[in-house]
Design a protein around this motif. Structure first.
Motif, PDB file in Angstrom:
ATOM      1  N   THR A   1      -3.337  13.003  -5.650  1.00 53.79           N
ATOM      2  CA  THR A   1      -1.895  12.898  -5.447  1.00 53.79           C
ATOM      3  C   THR A   1      -1.160  12.952  -6.780  1.00 53.79           C
ATOM      4  OG1 THR A   1      -2.173  10.518  -5.465  1.00 53.79           O
ATOM      5  CG2 THR A   1      -2.037  11.567  -3.328  1.00 53.79           C
TER       6      THR A   1
ATOM      7  N   SER B   1      -2.773   6.992  -7.420  1.00 53.60           N
ATOM      8  CA  SER B   1      -2.758   6.232  -6.175  1.00 53.60           C
ATOM      9  C   SER B   1      -4.104   5.572  -5.897  1.00 53.60           C
ATOM     10  CB  SER B   1      -2.348   7.131  -5.024  1.00 53.60           C
ATOM     11  OG  SER B   1      -3.128   8.286  -5.017  1.00 53.60           O
ATOM     12  N   PHE B   2      -4.678   5.021  -6.964  1.00 46.96           N
ATOM     13  CA  PHE B   2      -5.829   4.162  -6.735  1.00 46.96           C
ATOM     14  C   PHE B   2      -5.400   2.734  -7.020  1.00 46.96           C
ATOM     15  CE2 PHE B   2      -7.631   8.264  -6.824  1.00 46.96           C
ATOM     16  CZ  PHE B   2      -8.586   8.183  -5.839  1.00 46.96           C
ATOM     17  N   TYR B   3      -6.298   1.813  -6.825  1.00 50.68           N
ATOM     18  CA  TYR B   3      -5.886   0.415  -6.868  1.00 50.68           C
ATOM     19  C   TYR B   3      -5.922  -0.126  -8.280  1.00 50.68           C
ATOM     20  CZ  TYR B   3      -6.132   1.090  -1.958  1.00 50.68           C
ATOM     21  OH  TYR B   3      -5.912   1.593  -0.707  1.00 50.68           O
TER      22      TYR B   3
ATOM     23  N   GLU C   1       0.835  -1.198   0.000  1.00 48.74           N
ATOM     24  CA  GLU C   1       0.000   0.000   0.000  1.00 48.74           C
ATOM     25  C   GLU C   1       0.877   1.258   0.000  1.00 48.74           C
ATOM     26  OE1 GLU C   1      -4.079   0.975   0.033  1.00 48.74           O
ATOM     27  OE2 GLU C   1      -3.590  -0.879   1.041  1.00 48.74           O
TER      28      GLU C   1
ATOM     29  N   ARG D   1       1.189  10.997  -7.843  1.00 44.45           N
ATOM     30  CA  ARG D   1       1.278   9.686  -8.460  1.00 44.45           C
ATOM     31  C   ARG D   1      -0.115   9.086  -8.458  1.00 44.45           C
ATOM     32  NH1 ARG D   1       5.268   5.665  -5.458  1.00 44.45           N
ATOM     33  NH2 ARG D   1       4.182   3.843  -6.224  1.00 44.45           N
TER      34      ARG D   1
ATOM     35  N   GLU E   1      -0.936   7.083   0.795  1.00 45.49           N
ATOM     36  CA  GLU E   1      -1.070   8.542   0.811  1.00 45.49           C
ATOM     37  C   GLU E   1      -2.522   8.940   0.528  1.00 45.49           C
ATOM     38  OE1 GLU E   1       1.204  10.820   1.235  1.00 45.49           O
ATOM     39  OE2 GLU E   1       0.589  12.628   0.183  1.00 45.49           O
ATOM     40  N   ASN E   2      -3.058   8.277  -0.464  1.00 47.48           N
ATOM     41  CA  ASN E   2      -4.422   8.547  -0.863  1.00 47.48           C
ATOM     42  C   ASN E   2      -5.403   8.154   0.237  1.00 47.48           C
ATOM     43  OD1 ASN E   2      -6.217   9.494  -2.666  1.00 47.48           O
ATOM     44  ND2 ASN E   2      -6.304   7.646  -3.911  1.00 47.48           N
ATOM     45  N   LEU E   3      -5.152   6.986   0.823  1.00 45.27           N
ATOM     46  CA  LEU E   3      -6.023   6.504   1.894  1.00 45.27           C
ATOM     47  C   LEU E   3      -6.050   7.498   3.038  1.00 45.27           C
ATOM     48  CD1 LEU E   3      -5.471   2.727   2.612  1.00 45.27           C
ATOM     49  CD2 LEU E   3      -7.539   3.916   1.947  1.00 45.27           C
TER      50      LEU E   3
ATOM     51  N   LEU F   1     -15.670   4.999   1.793  1.00 47.52           N
ATOM     52  CA  LEU F   1     -14.833   5.693   2.771  1.00 47.52           C
ATOM     53  C   LEU F   1     -15.462   7.017   3.192  1.00 47.52           C
ATOM     54  CD1 LEU F   1     -11.070   5.332   1.852  1.00 47.52           C
ATOM     55  CD2 LEU F   1     -12.372   4.202   3.624  1.00 47.52           C
TER      56      LEU F   1
ATOM     57  N   LEU G   1      -2.497  16.189   6.104  1.00 46.10           N
ATOM     58  CA  LEU G   1      -1.706  14.963   6.086  1.00 46.10           C
ATOM     59  C   LEU G   1      -0.403  15.122   6.846  1.00 46.10           C
ATOM     60  CD1 LEU G   1      -2.099  13.629   2.450  1.00 46.10           C
ATOM     61  CD2 LEU G   1      -2.772  12.503   4.550  1.00 46.10           C
TER      62      LEU G   1
ATOM     63  N   GLU H   1       4.149   1.309  -0.909  1.00 46.87           N
ATOM     64  CA  GLU H   1       4.951   1.271  -2.129  1.00 46.87           C
ATOM     65  C   GLU H   1       4.208   1.856  -3.314  1.00 46.87           C
ATOM     66  OE1 GLU H   1       8.067  -1.013  -3.241  1.00 46.87           O
ATOM     67  OE2 GLU H   1       8.436   0.425  -1.642  1.00 46.87           O
ATOM     68  N   ARG H   2       2.980   1.467  -3.453  1.00 44.86           N
ATOM     69  CA  ARG H   2       2.208   1.901  -4.622  1.00 44.86           C
ATOM     70  C   ARG H   2       1.672   3.312  -4.462  1.00 44.86           C
ATOM     71  NH1 ARG H   2      -1.571  -3.291  -5.949  1.00 44.86           N
ATOM     72  NH2 ARG H   2       0.083  -4.769  -6.438  1.00 44.86           N
ATOM     73  N   GLY H   3       1.913   3.901  -3.304  1.00 44.99           N
ATOM     74  CA  GLY H   3       1.468   5.267  -3.102  1.00 44.99           C
ATOM     75  C   GLY H   3       0.001   5.368  -2.742  1.00 44.99           C
ATOM     76  N   THR H   4      -0.667   4.242  -2.603  1.00 42.58           N
ATOM     77  CA  THR H   4      -2.090   4.309  -2.297  1.00 42.58           C
ATOM     78  C   THR H   4      -2.329   4.672  -0.841  1.00 42.58           C
ATOM     79  OG1 THR H   4      -1.991   1.929  -2.061  1.00 42.58           O
ATOM     80  CG2 THR H   4      -2.891   2.771  -4.107  1.00 42.58           C
TER      81      THR H   4
END
Lengths: 406, 308
Positions: free
Chosen positions: B85, B89-91, A209, B87, A216-218, B106, B55, A211-214
Motif C-alpha cells: 500500500t 500499513s504494518f503494525y 486499524e 501508506r 487496507e493491508n489486512l 495469514l 479489494l 485509521e492507521r491504514g492497516t
C-alpha cells in the motif's frame, strides 16, 4: 498581542475548532441527542416511589377479610395483584423469577383468628434484592391492612382496642434481609463496567486499524472479514473475562456479596461477555476518526448509564416508559439480579431461594395445617419463620429452630 | 494458461459519488515485466490497483489478473498477489519479526519460522528483527513492507508509490531488488511520480483523470508525444524564461539550475522563438532530448484542457 497570550491566535484556534465541530456529525448527536435522551430517561423513567408493583396472593381460604386486605392494599396503589390465589410453591417460584415483587400470605385460619381476636397474622415477603424497592410499599402496609380489618369488623370506633385483636404483619425482606445496598450495586456494576470498557476498547481497536491504514493491508491479504472480526473480538473476550473475575473477586472479598455455585464457572459463562462483541460491529459502521468511535460507543452506553442510575433507583421504580428499555437491558446485563432472564442459582435470588427447607408461615398455610398449629406456636412472634439470611450472623430476629418442622 | 498476460483488464470503471474516479481503463502487463503506472495525484492509480487485486469491485469493465477473474476470484488473486500500500500499513507496535510472522500466519506459510528467518536474511533485516516497526526510518519501513509482500512468493507484485519519502540510496536498493525479482520471473506493477523510476520500467502506462492516455515503452511514449526540446544556457535564464512565456510554439518552460528547458510540439516555431529570446538575453541555445517528465507535463496539461 502579548508573547504569552494573543487574541488573534486564540481566535484562530477557536475558529478551527468550530469548523471541526461543524463537520463532525457525532458532535451534533452529542449536543442535541444526549441531553434530550438523558432528560427523557431521568425525567420520565425514574420514579423514586414506585407504584403498581406486581404482587402474588397466597390465601387458601378466600373470605371477606382476605378480600378486604387485598382491596386495601391495591388501593394504596403500591400493589398490583397479578397472581391472586396461587399456591405457596407457585408464589415462591414467581418471586424467585422476579415476576412479582411481593407475596402476600394469609394463613387459612386468618378469618377465624380475626373473628376470634386471636392474634391474626399475615406475611408479606418483599423482594429486597434491591433494598430500596420494597421500602415505600412496605412502610404503608401495617396501618393500611389493620384499618381494613377494623373496617370490616366494624371496630373502627374502638381503634387501638385489645392488643390481641390487632393484626400483626410480618415482613420478610427476602434475598437481602439486611438491606445491604452493595449486594445490589456491586453485581450490577459488573455490566456497566464491562460495557464501558469493552465497547470502547473493541470499537477503538477496529477503528484504529482503519485509521492507521492497516485495514487496507489486512484486506489485501487472504484474511476474511469474519476472521478479522473474530480476531478483534476474541482477545477482548479474554480481557472481559479477567474483568469479570476481578469484579467478582472484589465483590466477594470487599463486599461479601454472596455467591451460589462456582465463581470460576460464573465468570467464564457470564453473558455480559457478549458486550465485548458489540464494539467492532459498531465501528464497522463508523469509519471516522478514533474519537468518533469513542463517541458512538458513548451513545451506545447511554442505556447502560441509565441502568447505572437504575442501580440506585431500581428497575421496578422506573415508570413504564423506561421499564421496557430498562428491563430489556437488565435482562442482559444483570442476570444476577434478574435470574428469570438468565442463569439460575447464581444470583442473589438464587441464594435466597436456597434455604428451601426453612419452615415459613406459608408452609403452614399451604399444607392447610395452620389450624392445627397451637396458639402458642409463636407464629406471631415469627419464630416459625426461618431466616433467609445471606451471611452467618446476619440473621434477623428469628430463631433458627422451628418447632413444627424440626 | 501460462501465455496469458499477468494483467489483462478492459474498460474498468469506478464511480465514487458522482465522480468517475476510474473511467474505462484498460491495461495489459506481460509476465515478468516491470510495468510503471504513472499519473498525477488523484488520477485513479490507487483505485485501479485496488480493483485489480480484488479489494474493490469495478462498476464496469472486466479482466483477469494471473488468469483469475477480478470480479469473481478476488480471493484467489489475493493469494497470488503481493500488494504494497501507499501508506506504511504494518503494525508499528510490533517488531519486524512479529509483523512478518503475522503475515506468514495469514498466508498459512509453513514452516513459518524458517520462512520468516529466510526473508529477514534476504532483505538484510536480520539485525533489526527485534526493532519495533514504528521506530524504523522510511527506508527500513519500506524494506519491511516489501519483505512482507514477497514472503509468500507472489507471482505478481503491485506496488503503490513504494518510494515516496525514501532517500535516493534506499530507492536505488529498492529498485535493484525489484529488478532482481523480475529477472526471476516476478511481474511487477509499480505506481510512481518519479520520472527516473518510470524510466526504470519496461513499459509505462500513463493515467490522468481516470483515463489511460499513454502506454508503451518509455522511448515509444516519448517519441509518440512528438515534442521538441531546446535548452537555453547562460547567466540570465530568469529573464529569458519570462520572455519565452506566450511566444509561439513555446508550451513549457522549466528551469533546471542555470539551464532552461523549453518544450513545444511545433518544432519550427519553438526554435524560432527560442533563438529570438536567446539573442535578446545573451544566452546560448542548443537542442536537447525530450525527457519523460516533459511528456507527462504535456499530457497532464492536455488532459486538463480536454476536461474544460
Amino acid at each position: 498581542m502579548s508573547r504569552f497570550f494573543s487574541l488573534t491566535r486564540l481566535f484562530a484556534l477557536l475558529r478551527k475548532e468550530v469548523i471541526q465541530l461543524r463537520r463532525d456529525r457525532i458532535t451534533f448527536a452529542m449536543m442535541l441527542g444526549v441531553p434530550l435522551m438523558q432528560l427523557l430517561l431521568f425525567g420520565f423513567a425514574i420514579n423514586s416511589d414506585p407504584k403498581q408493583l406486581p404482587a402474588a396472593l397466597v390465601a387458601p381460604v378466600q373470605d371477606r377479610f382476605s378480600r378486604a386486605i387485598v382491596t386495601a392494599l391495591e388501593l394504596t396503589d403500591y400493589y398490583r395483584f397479578t397472581s391472586p390465589g396461587v399456591s405457596a410453591a407457585e408464589a415462591e417460584r414467581l418471586l424467585a423469577r422476579g415476576a412479582v415483587s411481593f407475596v402476600v400470605t394469609l394463613p387459612s385460619d386468618f378469618g377465624r383468628r380475626v373473628l376470634r381476636g386471636d392474634h391474626p397474622v399475615m406475611l408479606i415477603e418483599a423482594d429486597a434484592t434491591d433494598p430500596a424497592v420494597a421500602s415505600g410499599a412496605v412502610s404503608t402496609l401495617g396501618t393500611v391492612a389493620a384499618e381494613a380489618l377494623q373496617r370490616e369488623l366494624g371496630t373502627e370506633a374502638q381503634a387501638g382496642a385489645a392488643r390481641d385483636t390487632q393484626l400483626q404483619v410480618l415482613v420478610h425482606r427476602r434475598y437481602n434481609p439486611e438491606g445491604i445496598t452493595a449486594y445490589n450495586i456491586v453485581p450490577g456494576l459488573l455490566g456497566v463496567i464491562l460495557q464501558l470498557t469493552m465497547v470502547m476498547m473493541t470499537a477503538m481497536a477496529l477503528t484504529r486499524e482503519i485509521e492507521r491504514g492497516t485495514m487496507e493491508n489486512l484486506l489485501s491479504m487472504p484474511a476474511t472479514p469474519l476472521e478479522i472480526m473474530l480476531g478483534k473480538m476474541l482477545p477482548y473476550l479474554g480481557v472481559s473475562a479477567v474483568q469479570v473475575l476481578v469484579v467478582l473477586v472484589a465483590a466477594r472479598a470487599l463486599f461479601h456479596v454472596p455467591f451460589v455455585g462456582s465463581l470460576g464457572l460464573a465468570s467464564g459463562r457470564h453473558p455480559d461477555l457478549r458486550d465485548g462483541a458489540s464494539g467492532p460491529g459498531l465501528s464497522h459502521f463508523d469509519r471516522g476518526a478514533d474519537a468518533d468511535a469513542g463517541d458512538a460507543a458513548d451513545l451506545l452506553l447511554f442505556p447502560a448509564l441509565h441502568h447505572a442510575v437504575g442501580l440506585h433507583v431500581p428497575l421496578s421504580r422506573h415508570a413504564r416508559l423506561g421499564a421496557g428499555l430498562g428491563r430489556d437491558l437488565s435482562a442482559h446485563a444483570f442476570p444476577a439480579l434478574h435470574p428469570g432472564g438468565h442463569a439460575e442459582g447464581r444470583g442473589l435470588r438464587g441464594r435466597g431461594a436456597a434455604p428451601r427447607r426453612a419452615c415459613t408461615l406459608r408452609d403452614h398455610a399451604d399444607a392447610g395445617r395452620a389450624a392445627e398449629v397451637p396458639a402458642d406456636a409463636g407464629l406471631s412472634e415469627g419464630r416459625c419463620i426461618a431466616p433467609v439470611g445471606n451471611r452467618a450472623g446476619s440473621l434477623r430476629a428469628f430463631s433458627p429452630l422451628c418447632r413444627h418442622h424440626g | 494458461m501460462t501465455e496469458e498476460p499477468a494483467i489483462a483488464v478492459t474498460g474498468l470503471v469506478k464511480i465514487f459519488g458522482n465522480r468517475r474516479v476510474v473511467d474505462g481503463v484498460s491495461l495489459r502487463v506481460e509476465r515478468g515485466e516491470i510495468a510503471g503506472f504513472l499519473g498525477p495525484n488523484g488520477s485513479g492509480k490507487t483505485t485501479t490497483i485496488r480493483m485489480m487485486c480484488g479489494l474493490l469491485t469495478p462498476d464496469a469493465g472486466e479482466g483477469r489478473v494471473l488468469g483469475f477473474d477480478i470480479r469473481r476470484q478476488g480471493r484467489r488473486i489475493k493469494r497470488e498477489v503481493g500488494y504494497m500500500t501507499q501508506r506504511f500499513s504494518f503494525y508499528e507496535d510490533l517488531t519486524i519479526e512479529e509483523n512478518l510472522s503475522f503475515v506468514a500466519g495469514l498466508y498459512g506459510l509453513t514452516p513459518a519460522r524458517r520462512i520468516v528467518r529466510d526473508t529477514l536474511e534476504d532483505l538484510g533485516l536480520s539485525g533489526r528483527r527485534h526493532q519495533l516497526a514504528g521506530s524504523l526510518s522510511g527506508g527500513w519501513k519500506q524494506r519491511l513492507a516489501l519483505a512482507a509482500c514477497i514472503m509468500h512468493r507472489p507471482r505478481l507484485l503491485m506496488l503503490d508509490e513504494p518510494t515516496a519519502g525514501v532517500d535516493p540510496l534506499a530507492r536505488r536498493m529498492f529498485w535493484d531488488e525489484i529488478h532482481a525479482r523480475s529477472a526471476e520471473g516476478l511481474t511487477v506493477l509499480v505506481s510512481t511520480h518519479y520520472m527516473d523510476e518510470a524510466e526504470r520500467c519496461h513499459r509505462i502506462n500513463y493515467i490522468a483523470n481516470g483515463r489511460l492516455i499513454a502506454a508503451g515503452r518509455v522511448a515509444d511514449v516519448v517519441a509518440g508525444a512528438g515534442l521538441t526540446t531546446v535548452v537555453l544556457e547562460g547567466p540570465n535564464t530568469a529573464e529569458a524564461a519570462r520572455r519565452l512565456k506566450g511566444r509561439p510554439g513555446v508550451e513549457q518552460v522549466a528551469s533546471f539550475g542555470t539551464t532552461l528547458h523549453v518544450v513545444g510540439r511545433d518544432a519550427a516555431a519553438l526554435r524560432q522563438s527560442a533563438e529570438a529570446v536567446a539573442r535578446e538575453t545573451g544566452t546560448t541555445m542548443h537542442p536537447a532530448e525530450t525527457m519523460l517528465e516533459d511528456v507527462f507535463i504535456q499530457l497532464m496539461a492536455a488532459s486538463e484542457d480536454s476536461l474544460r
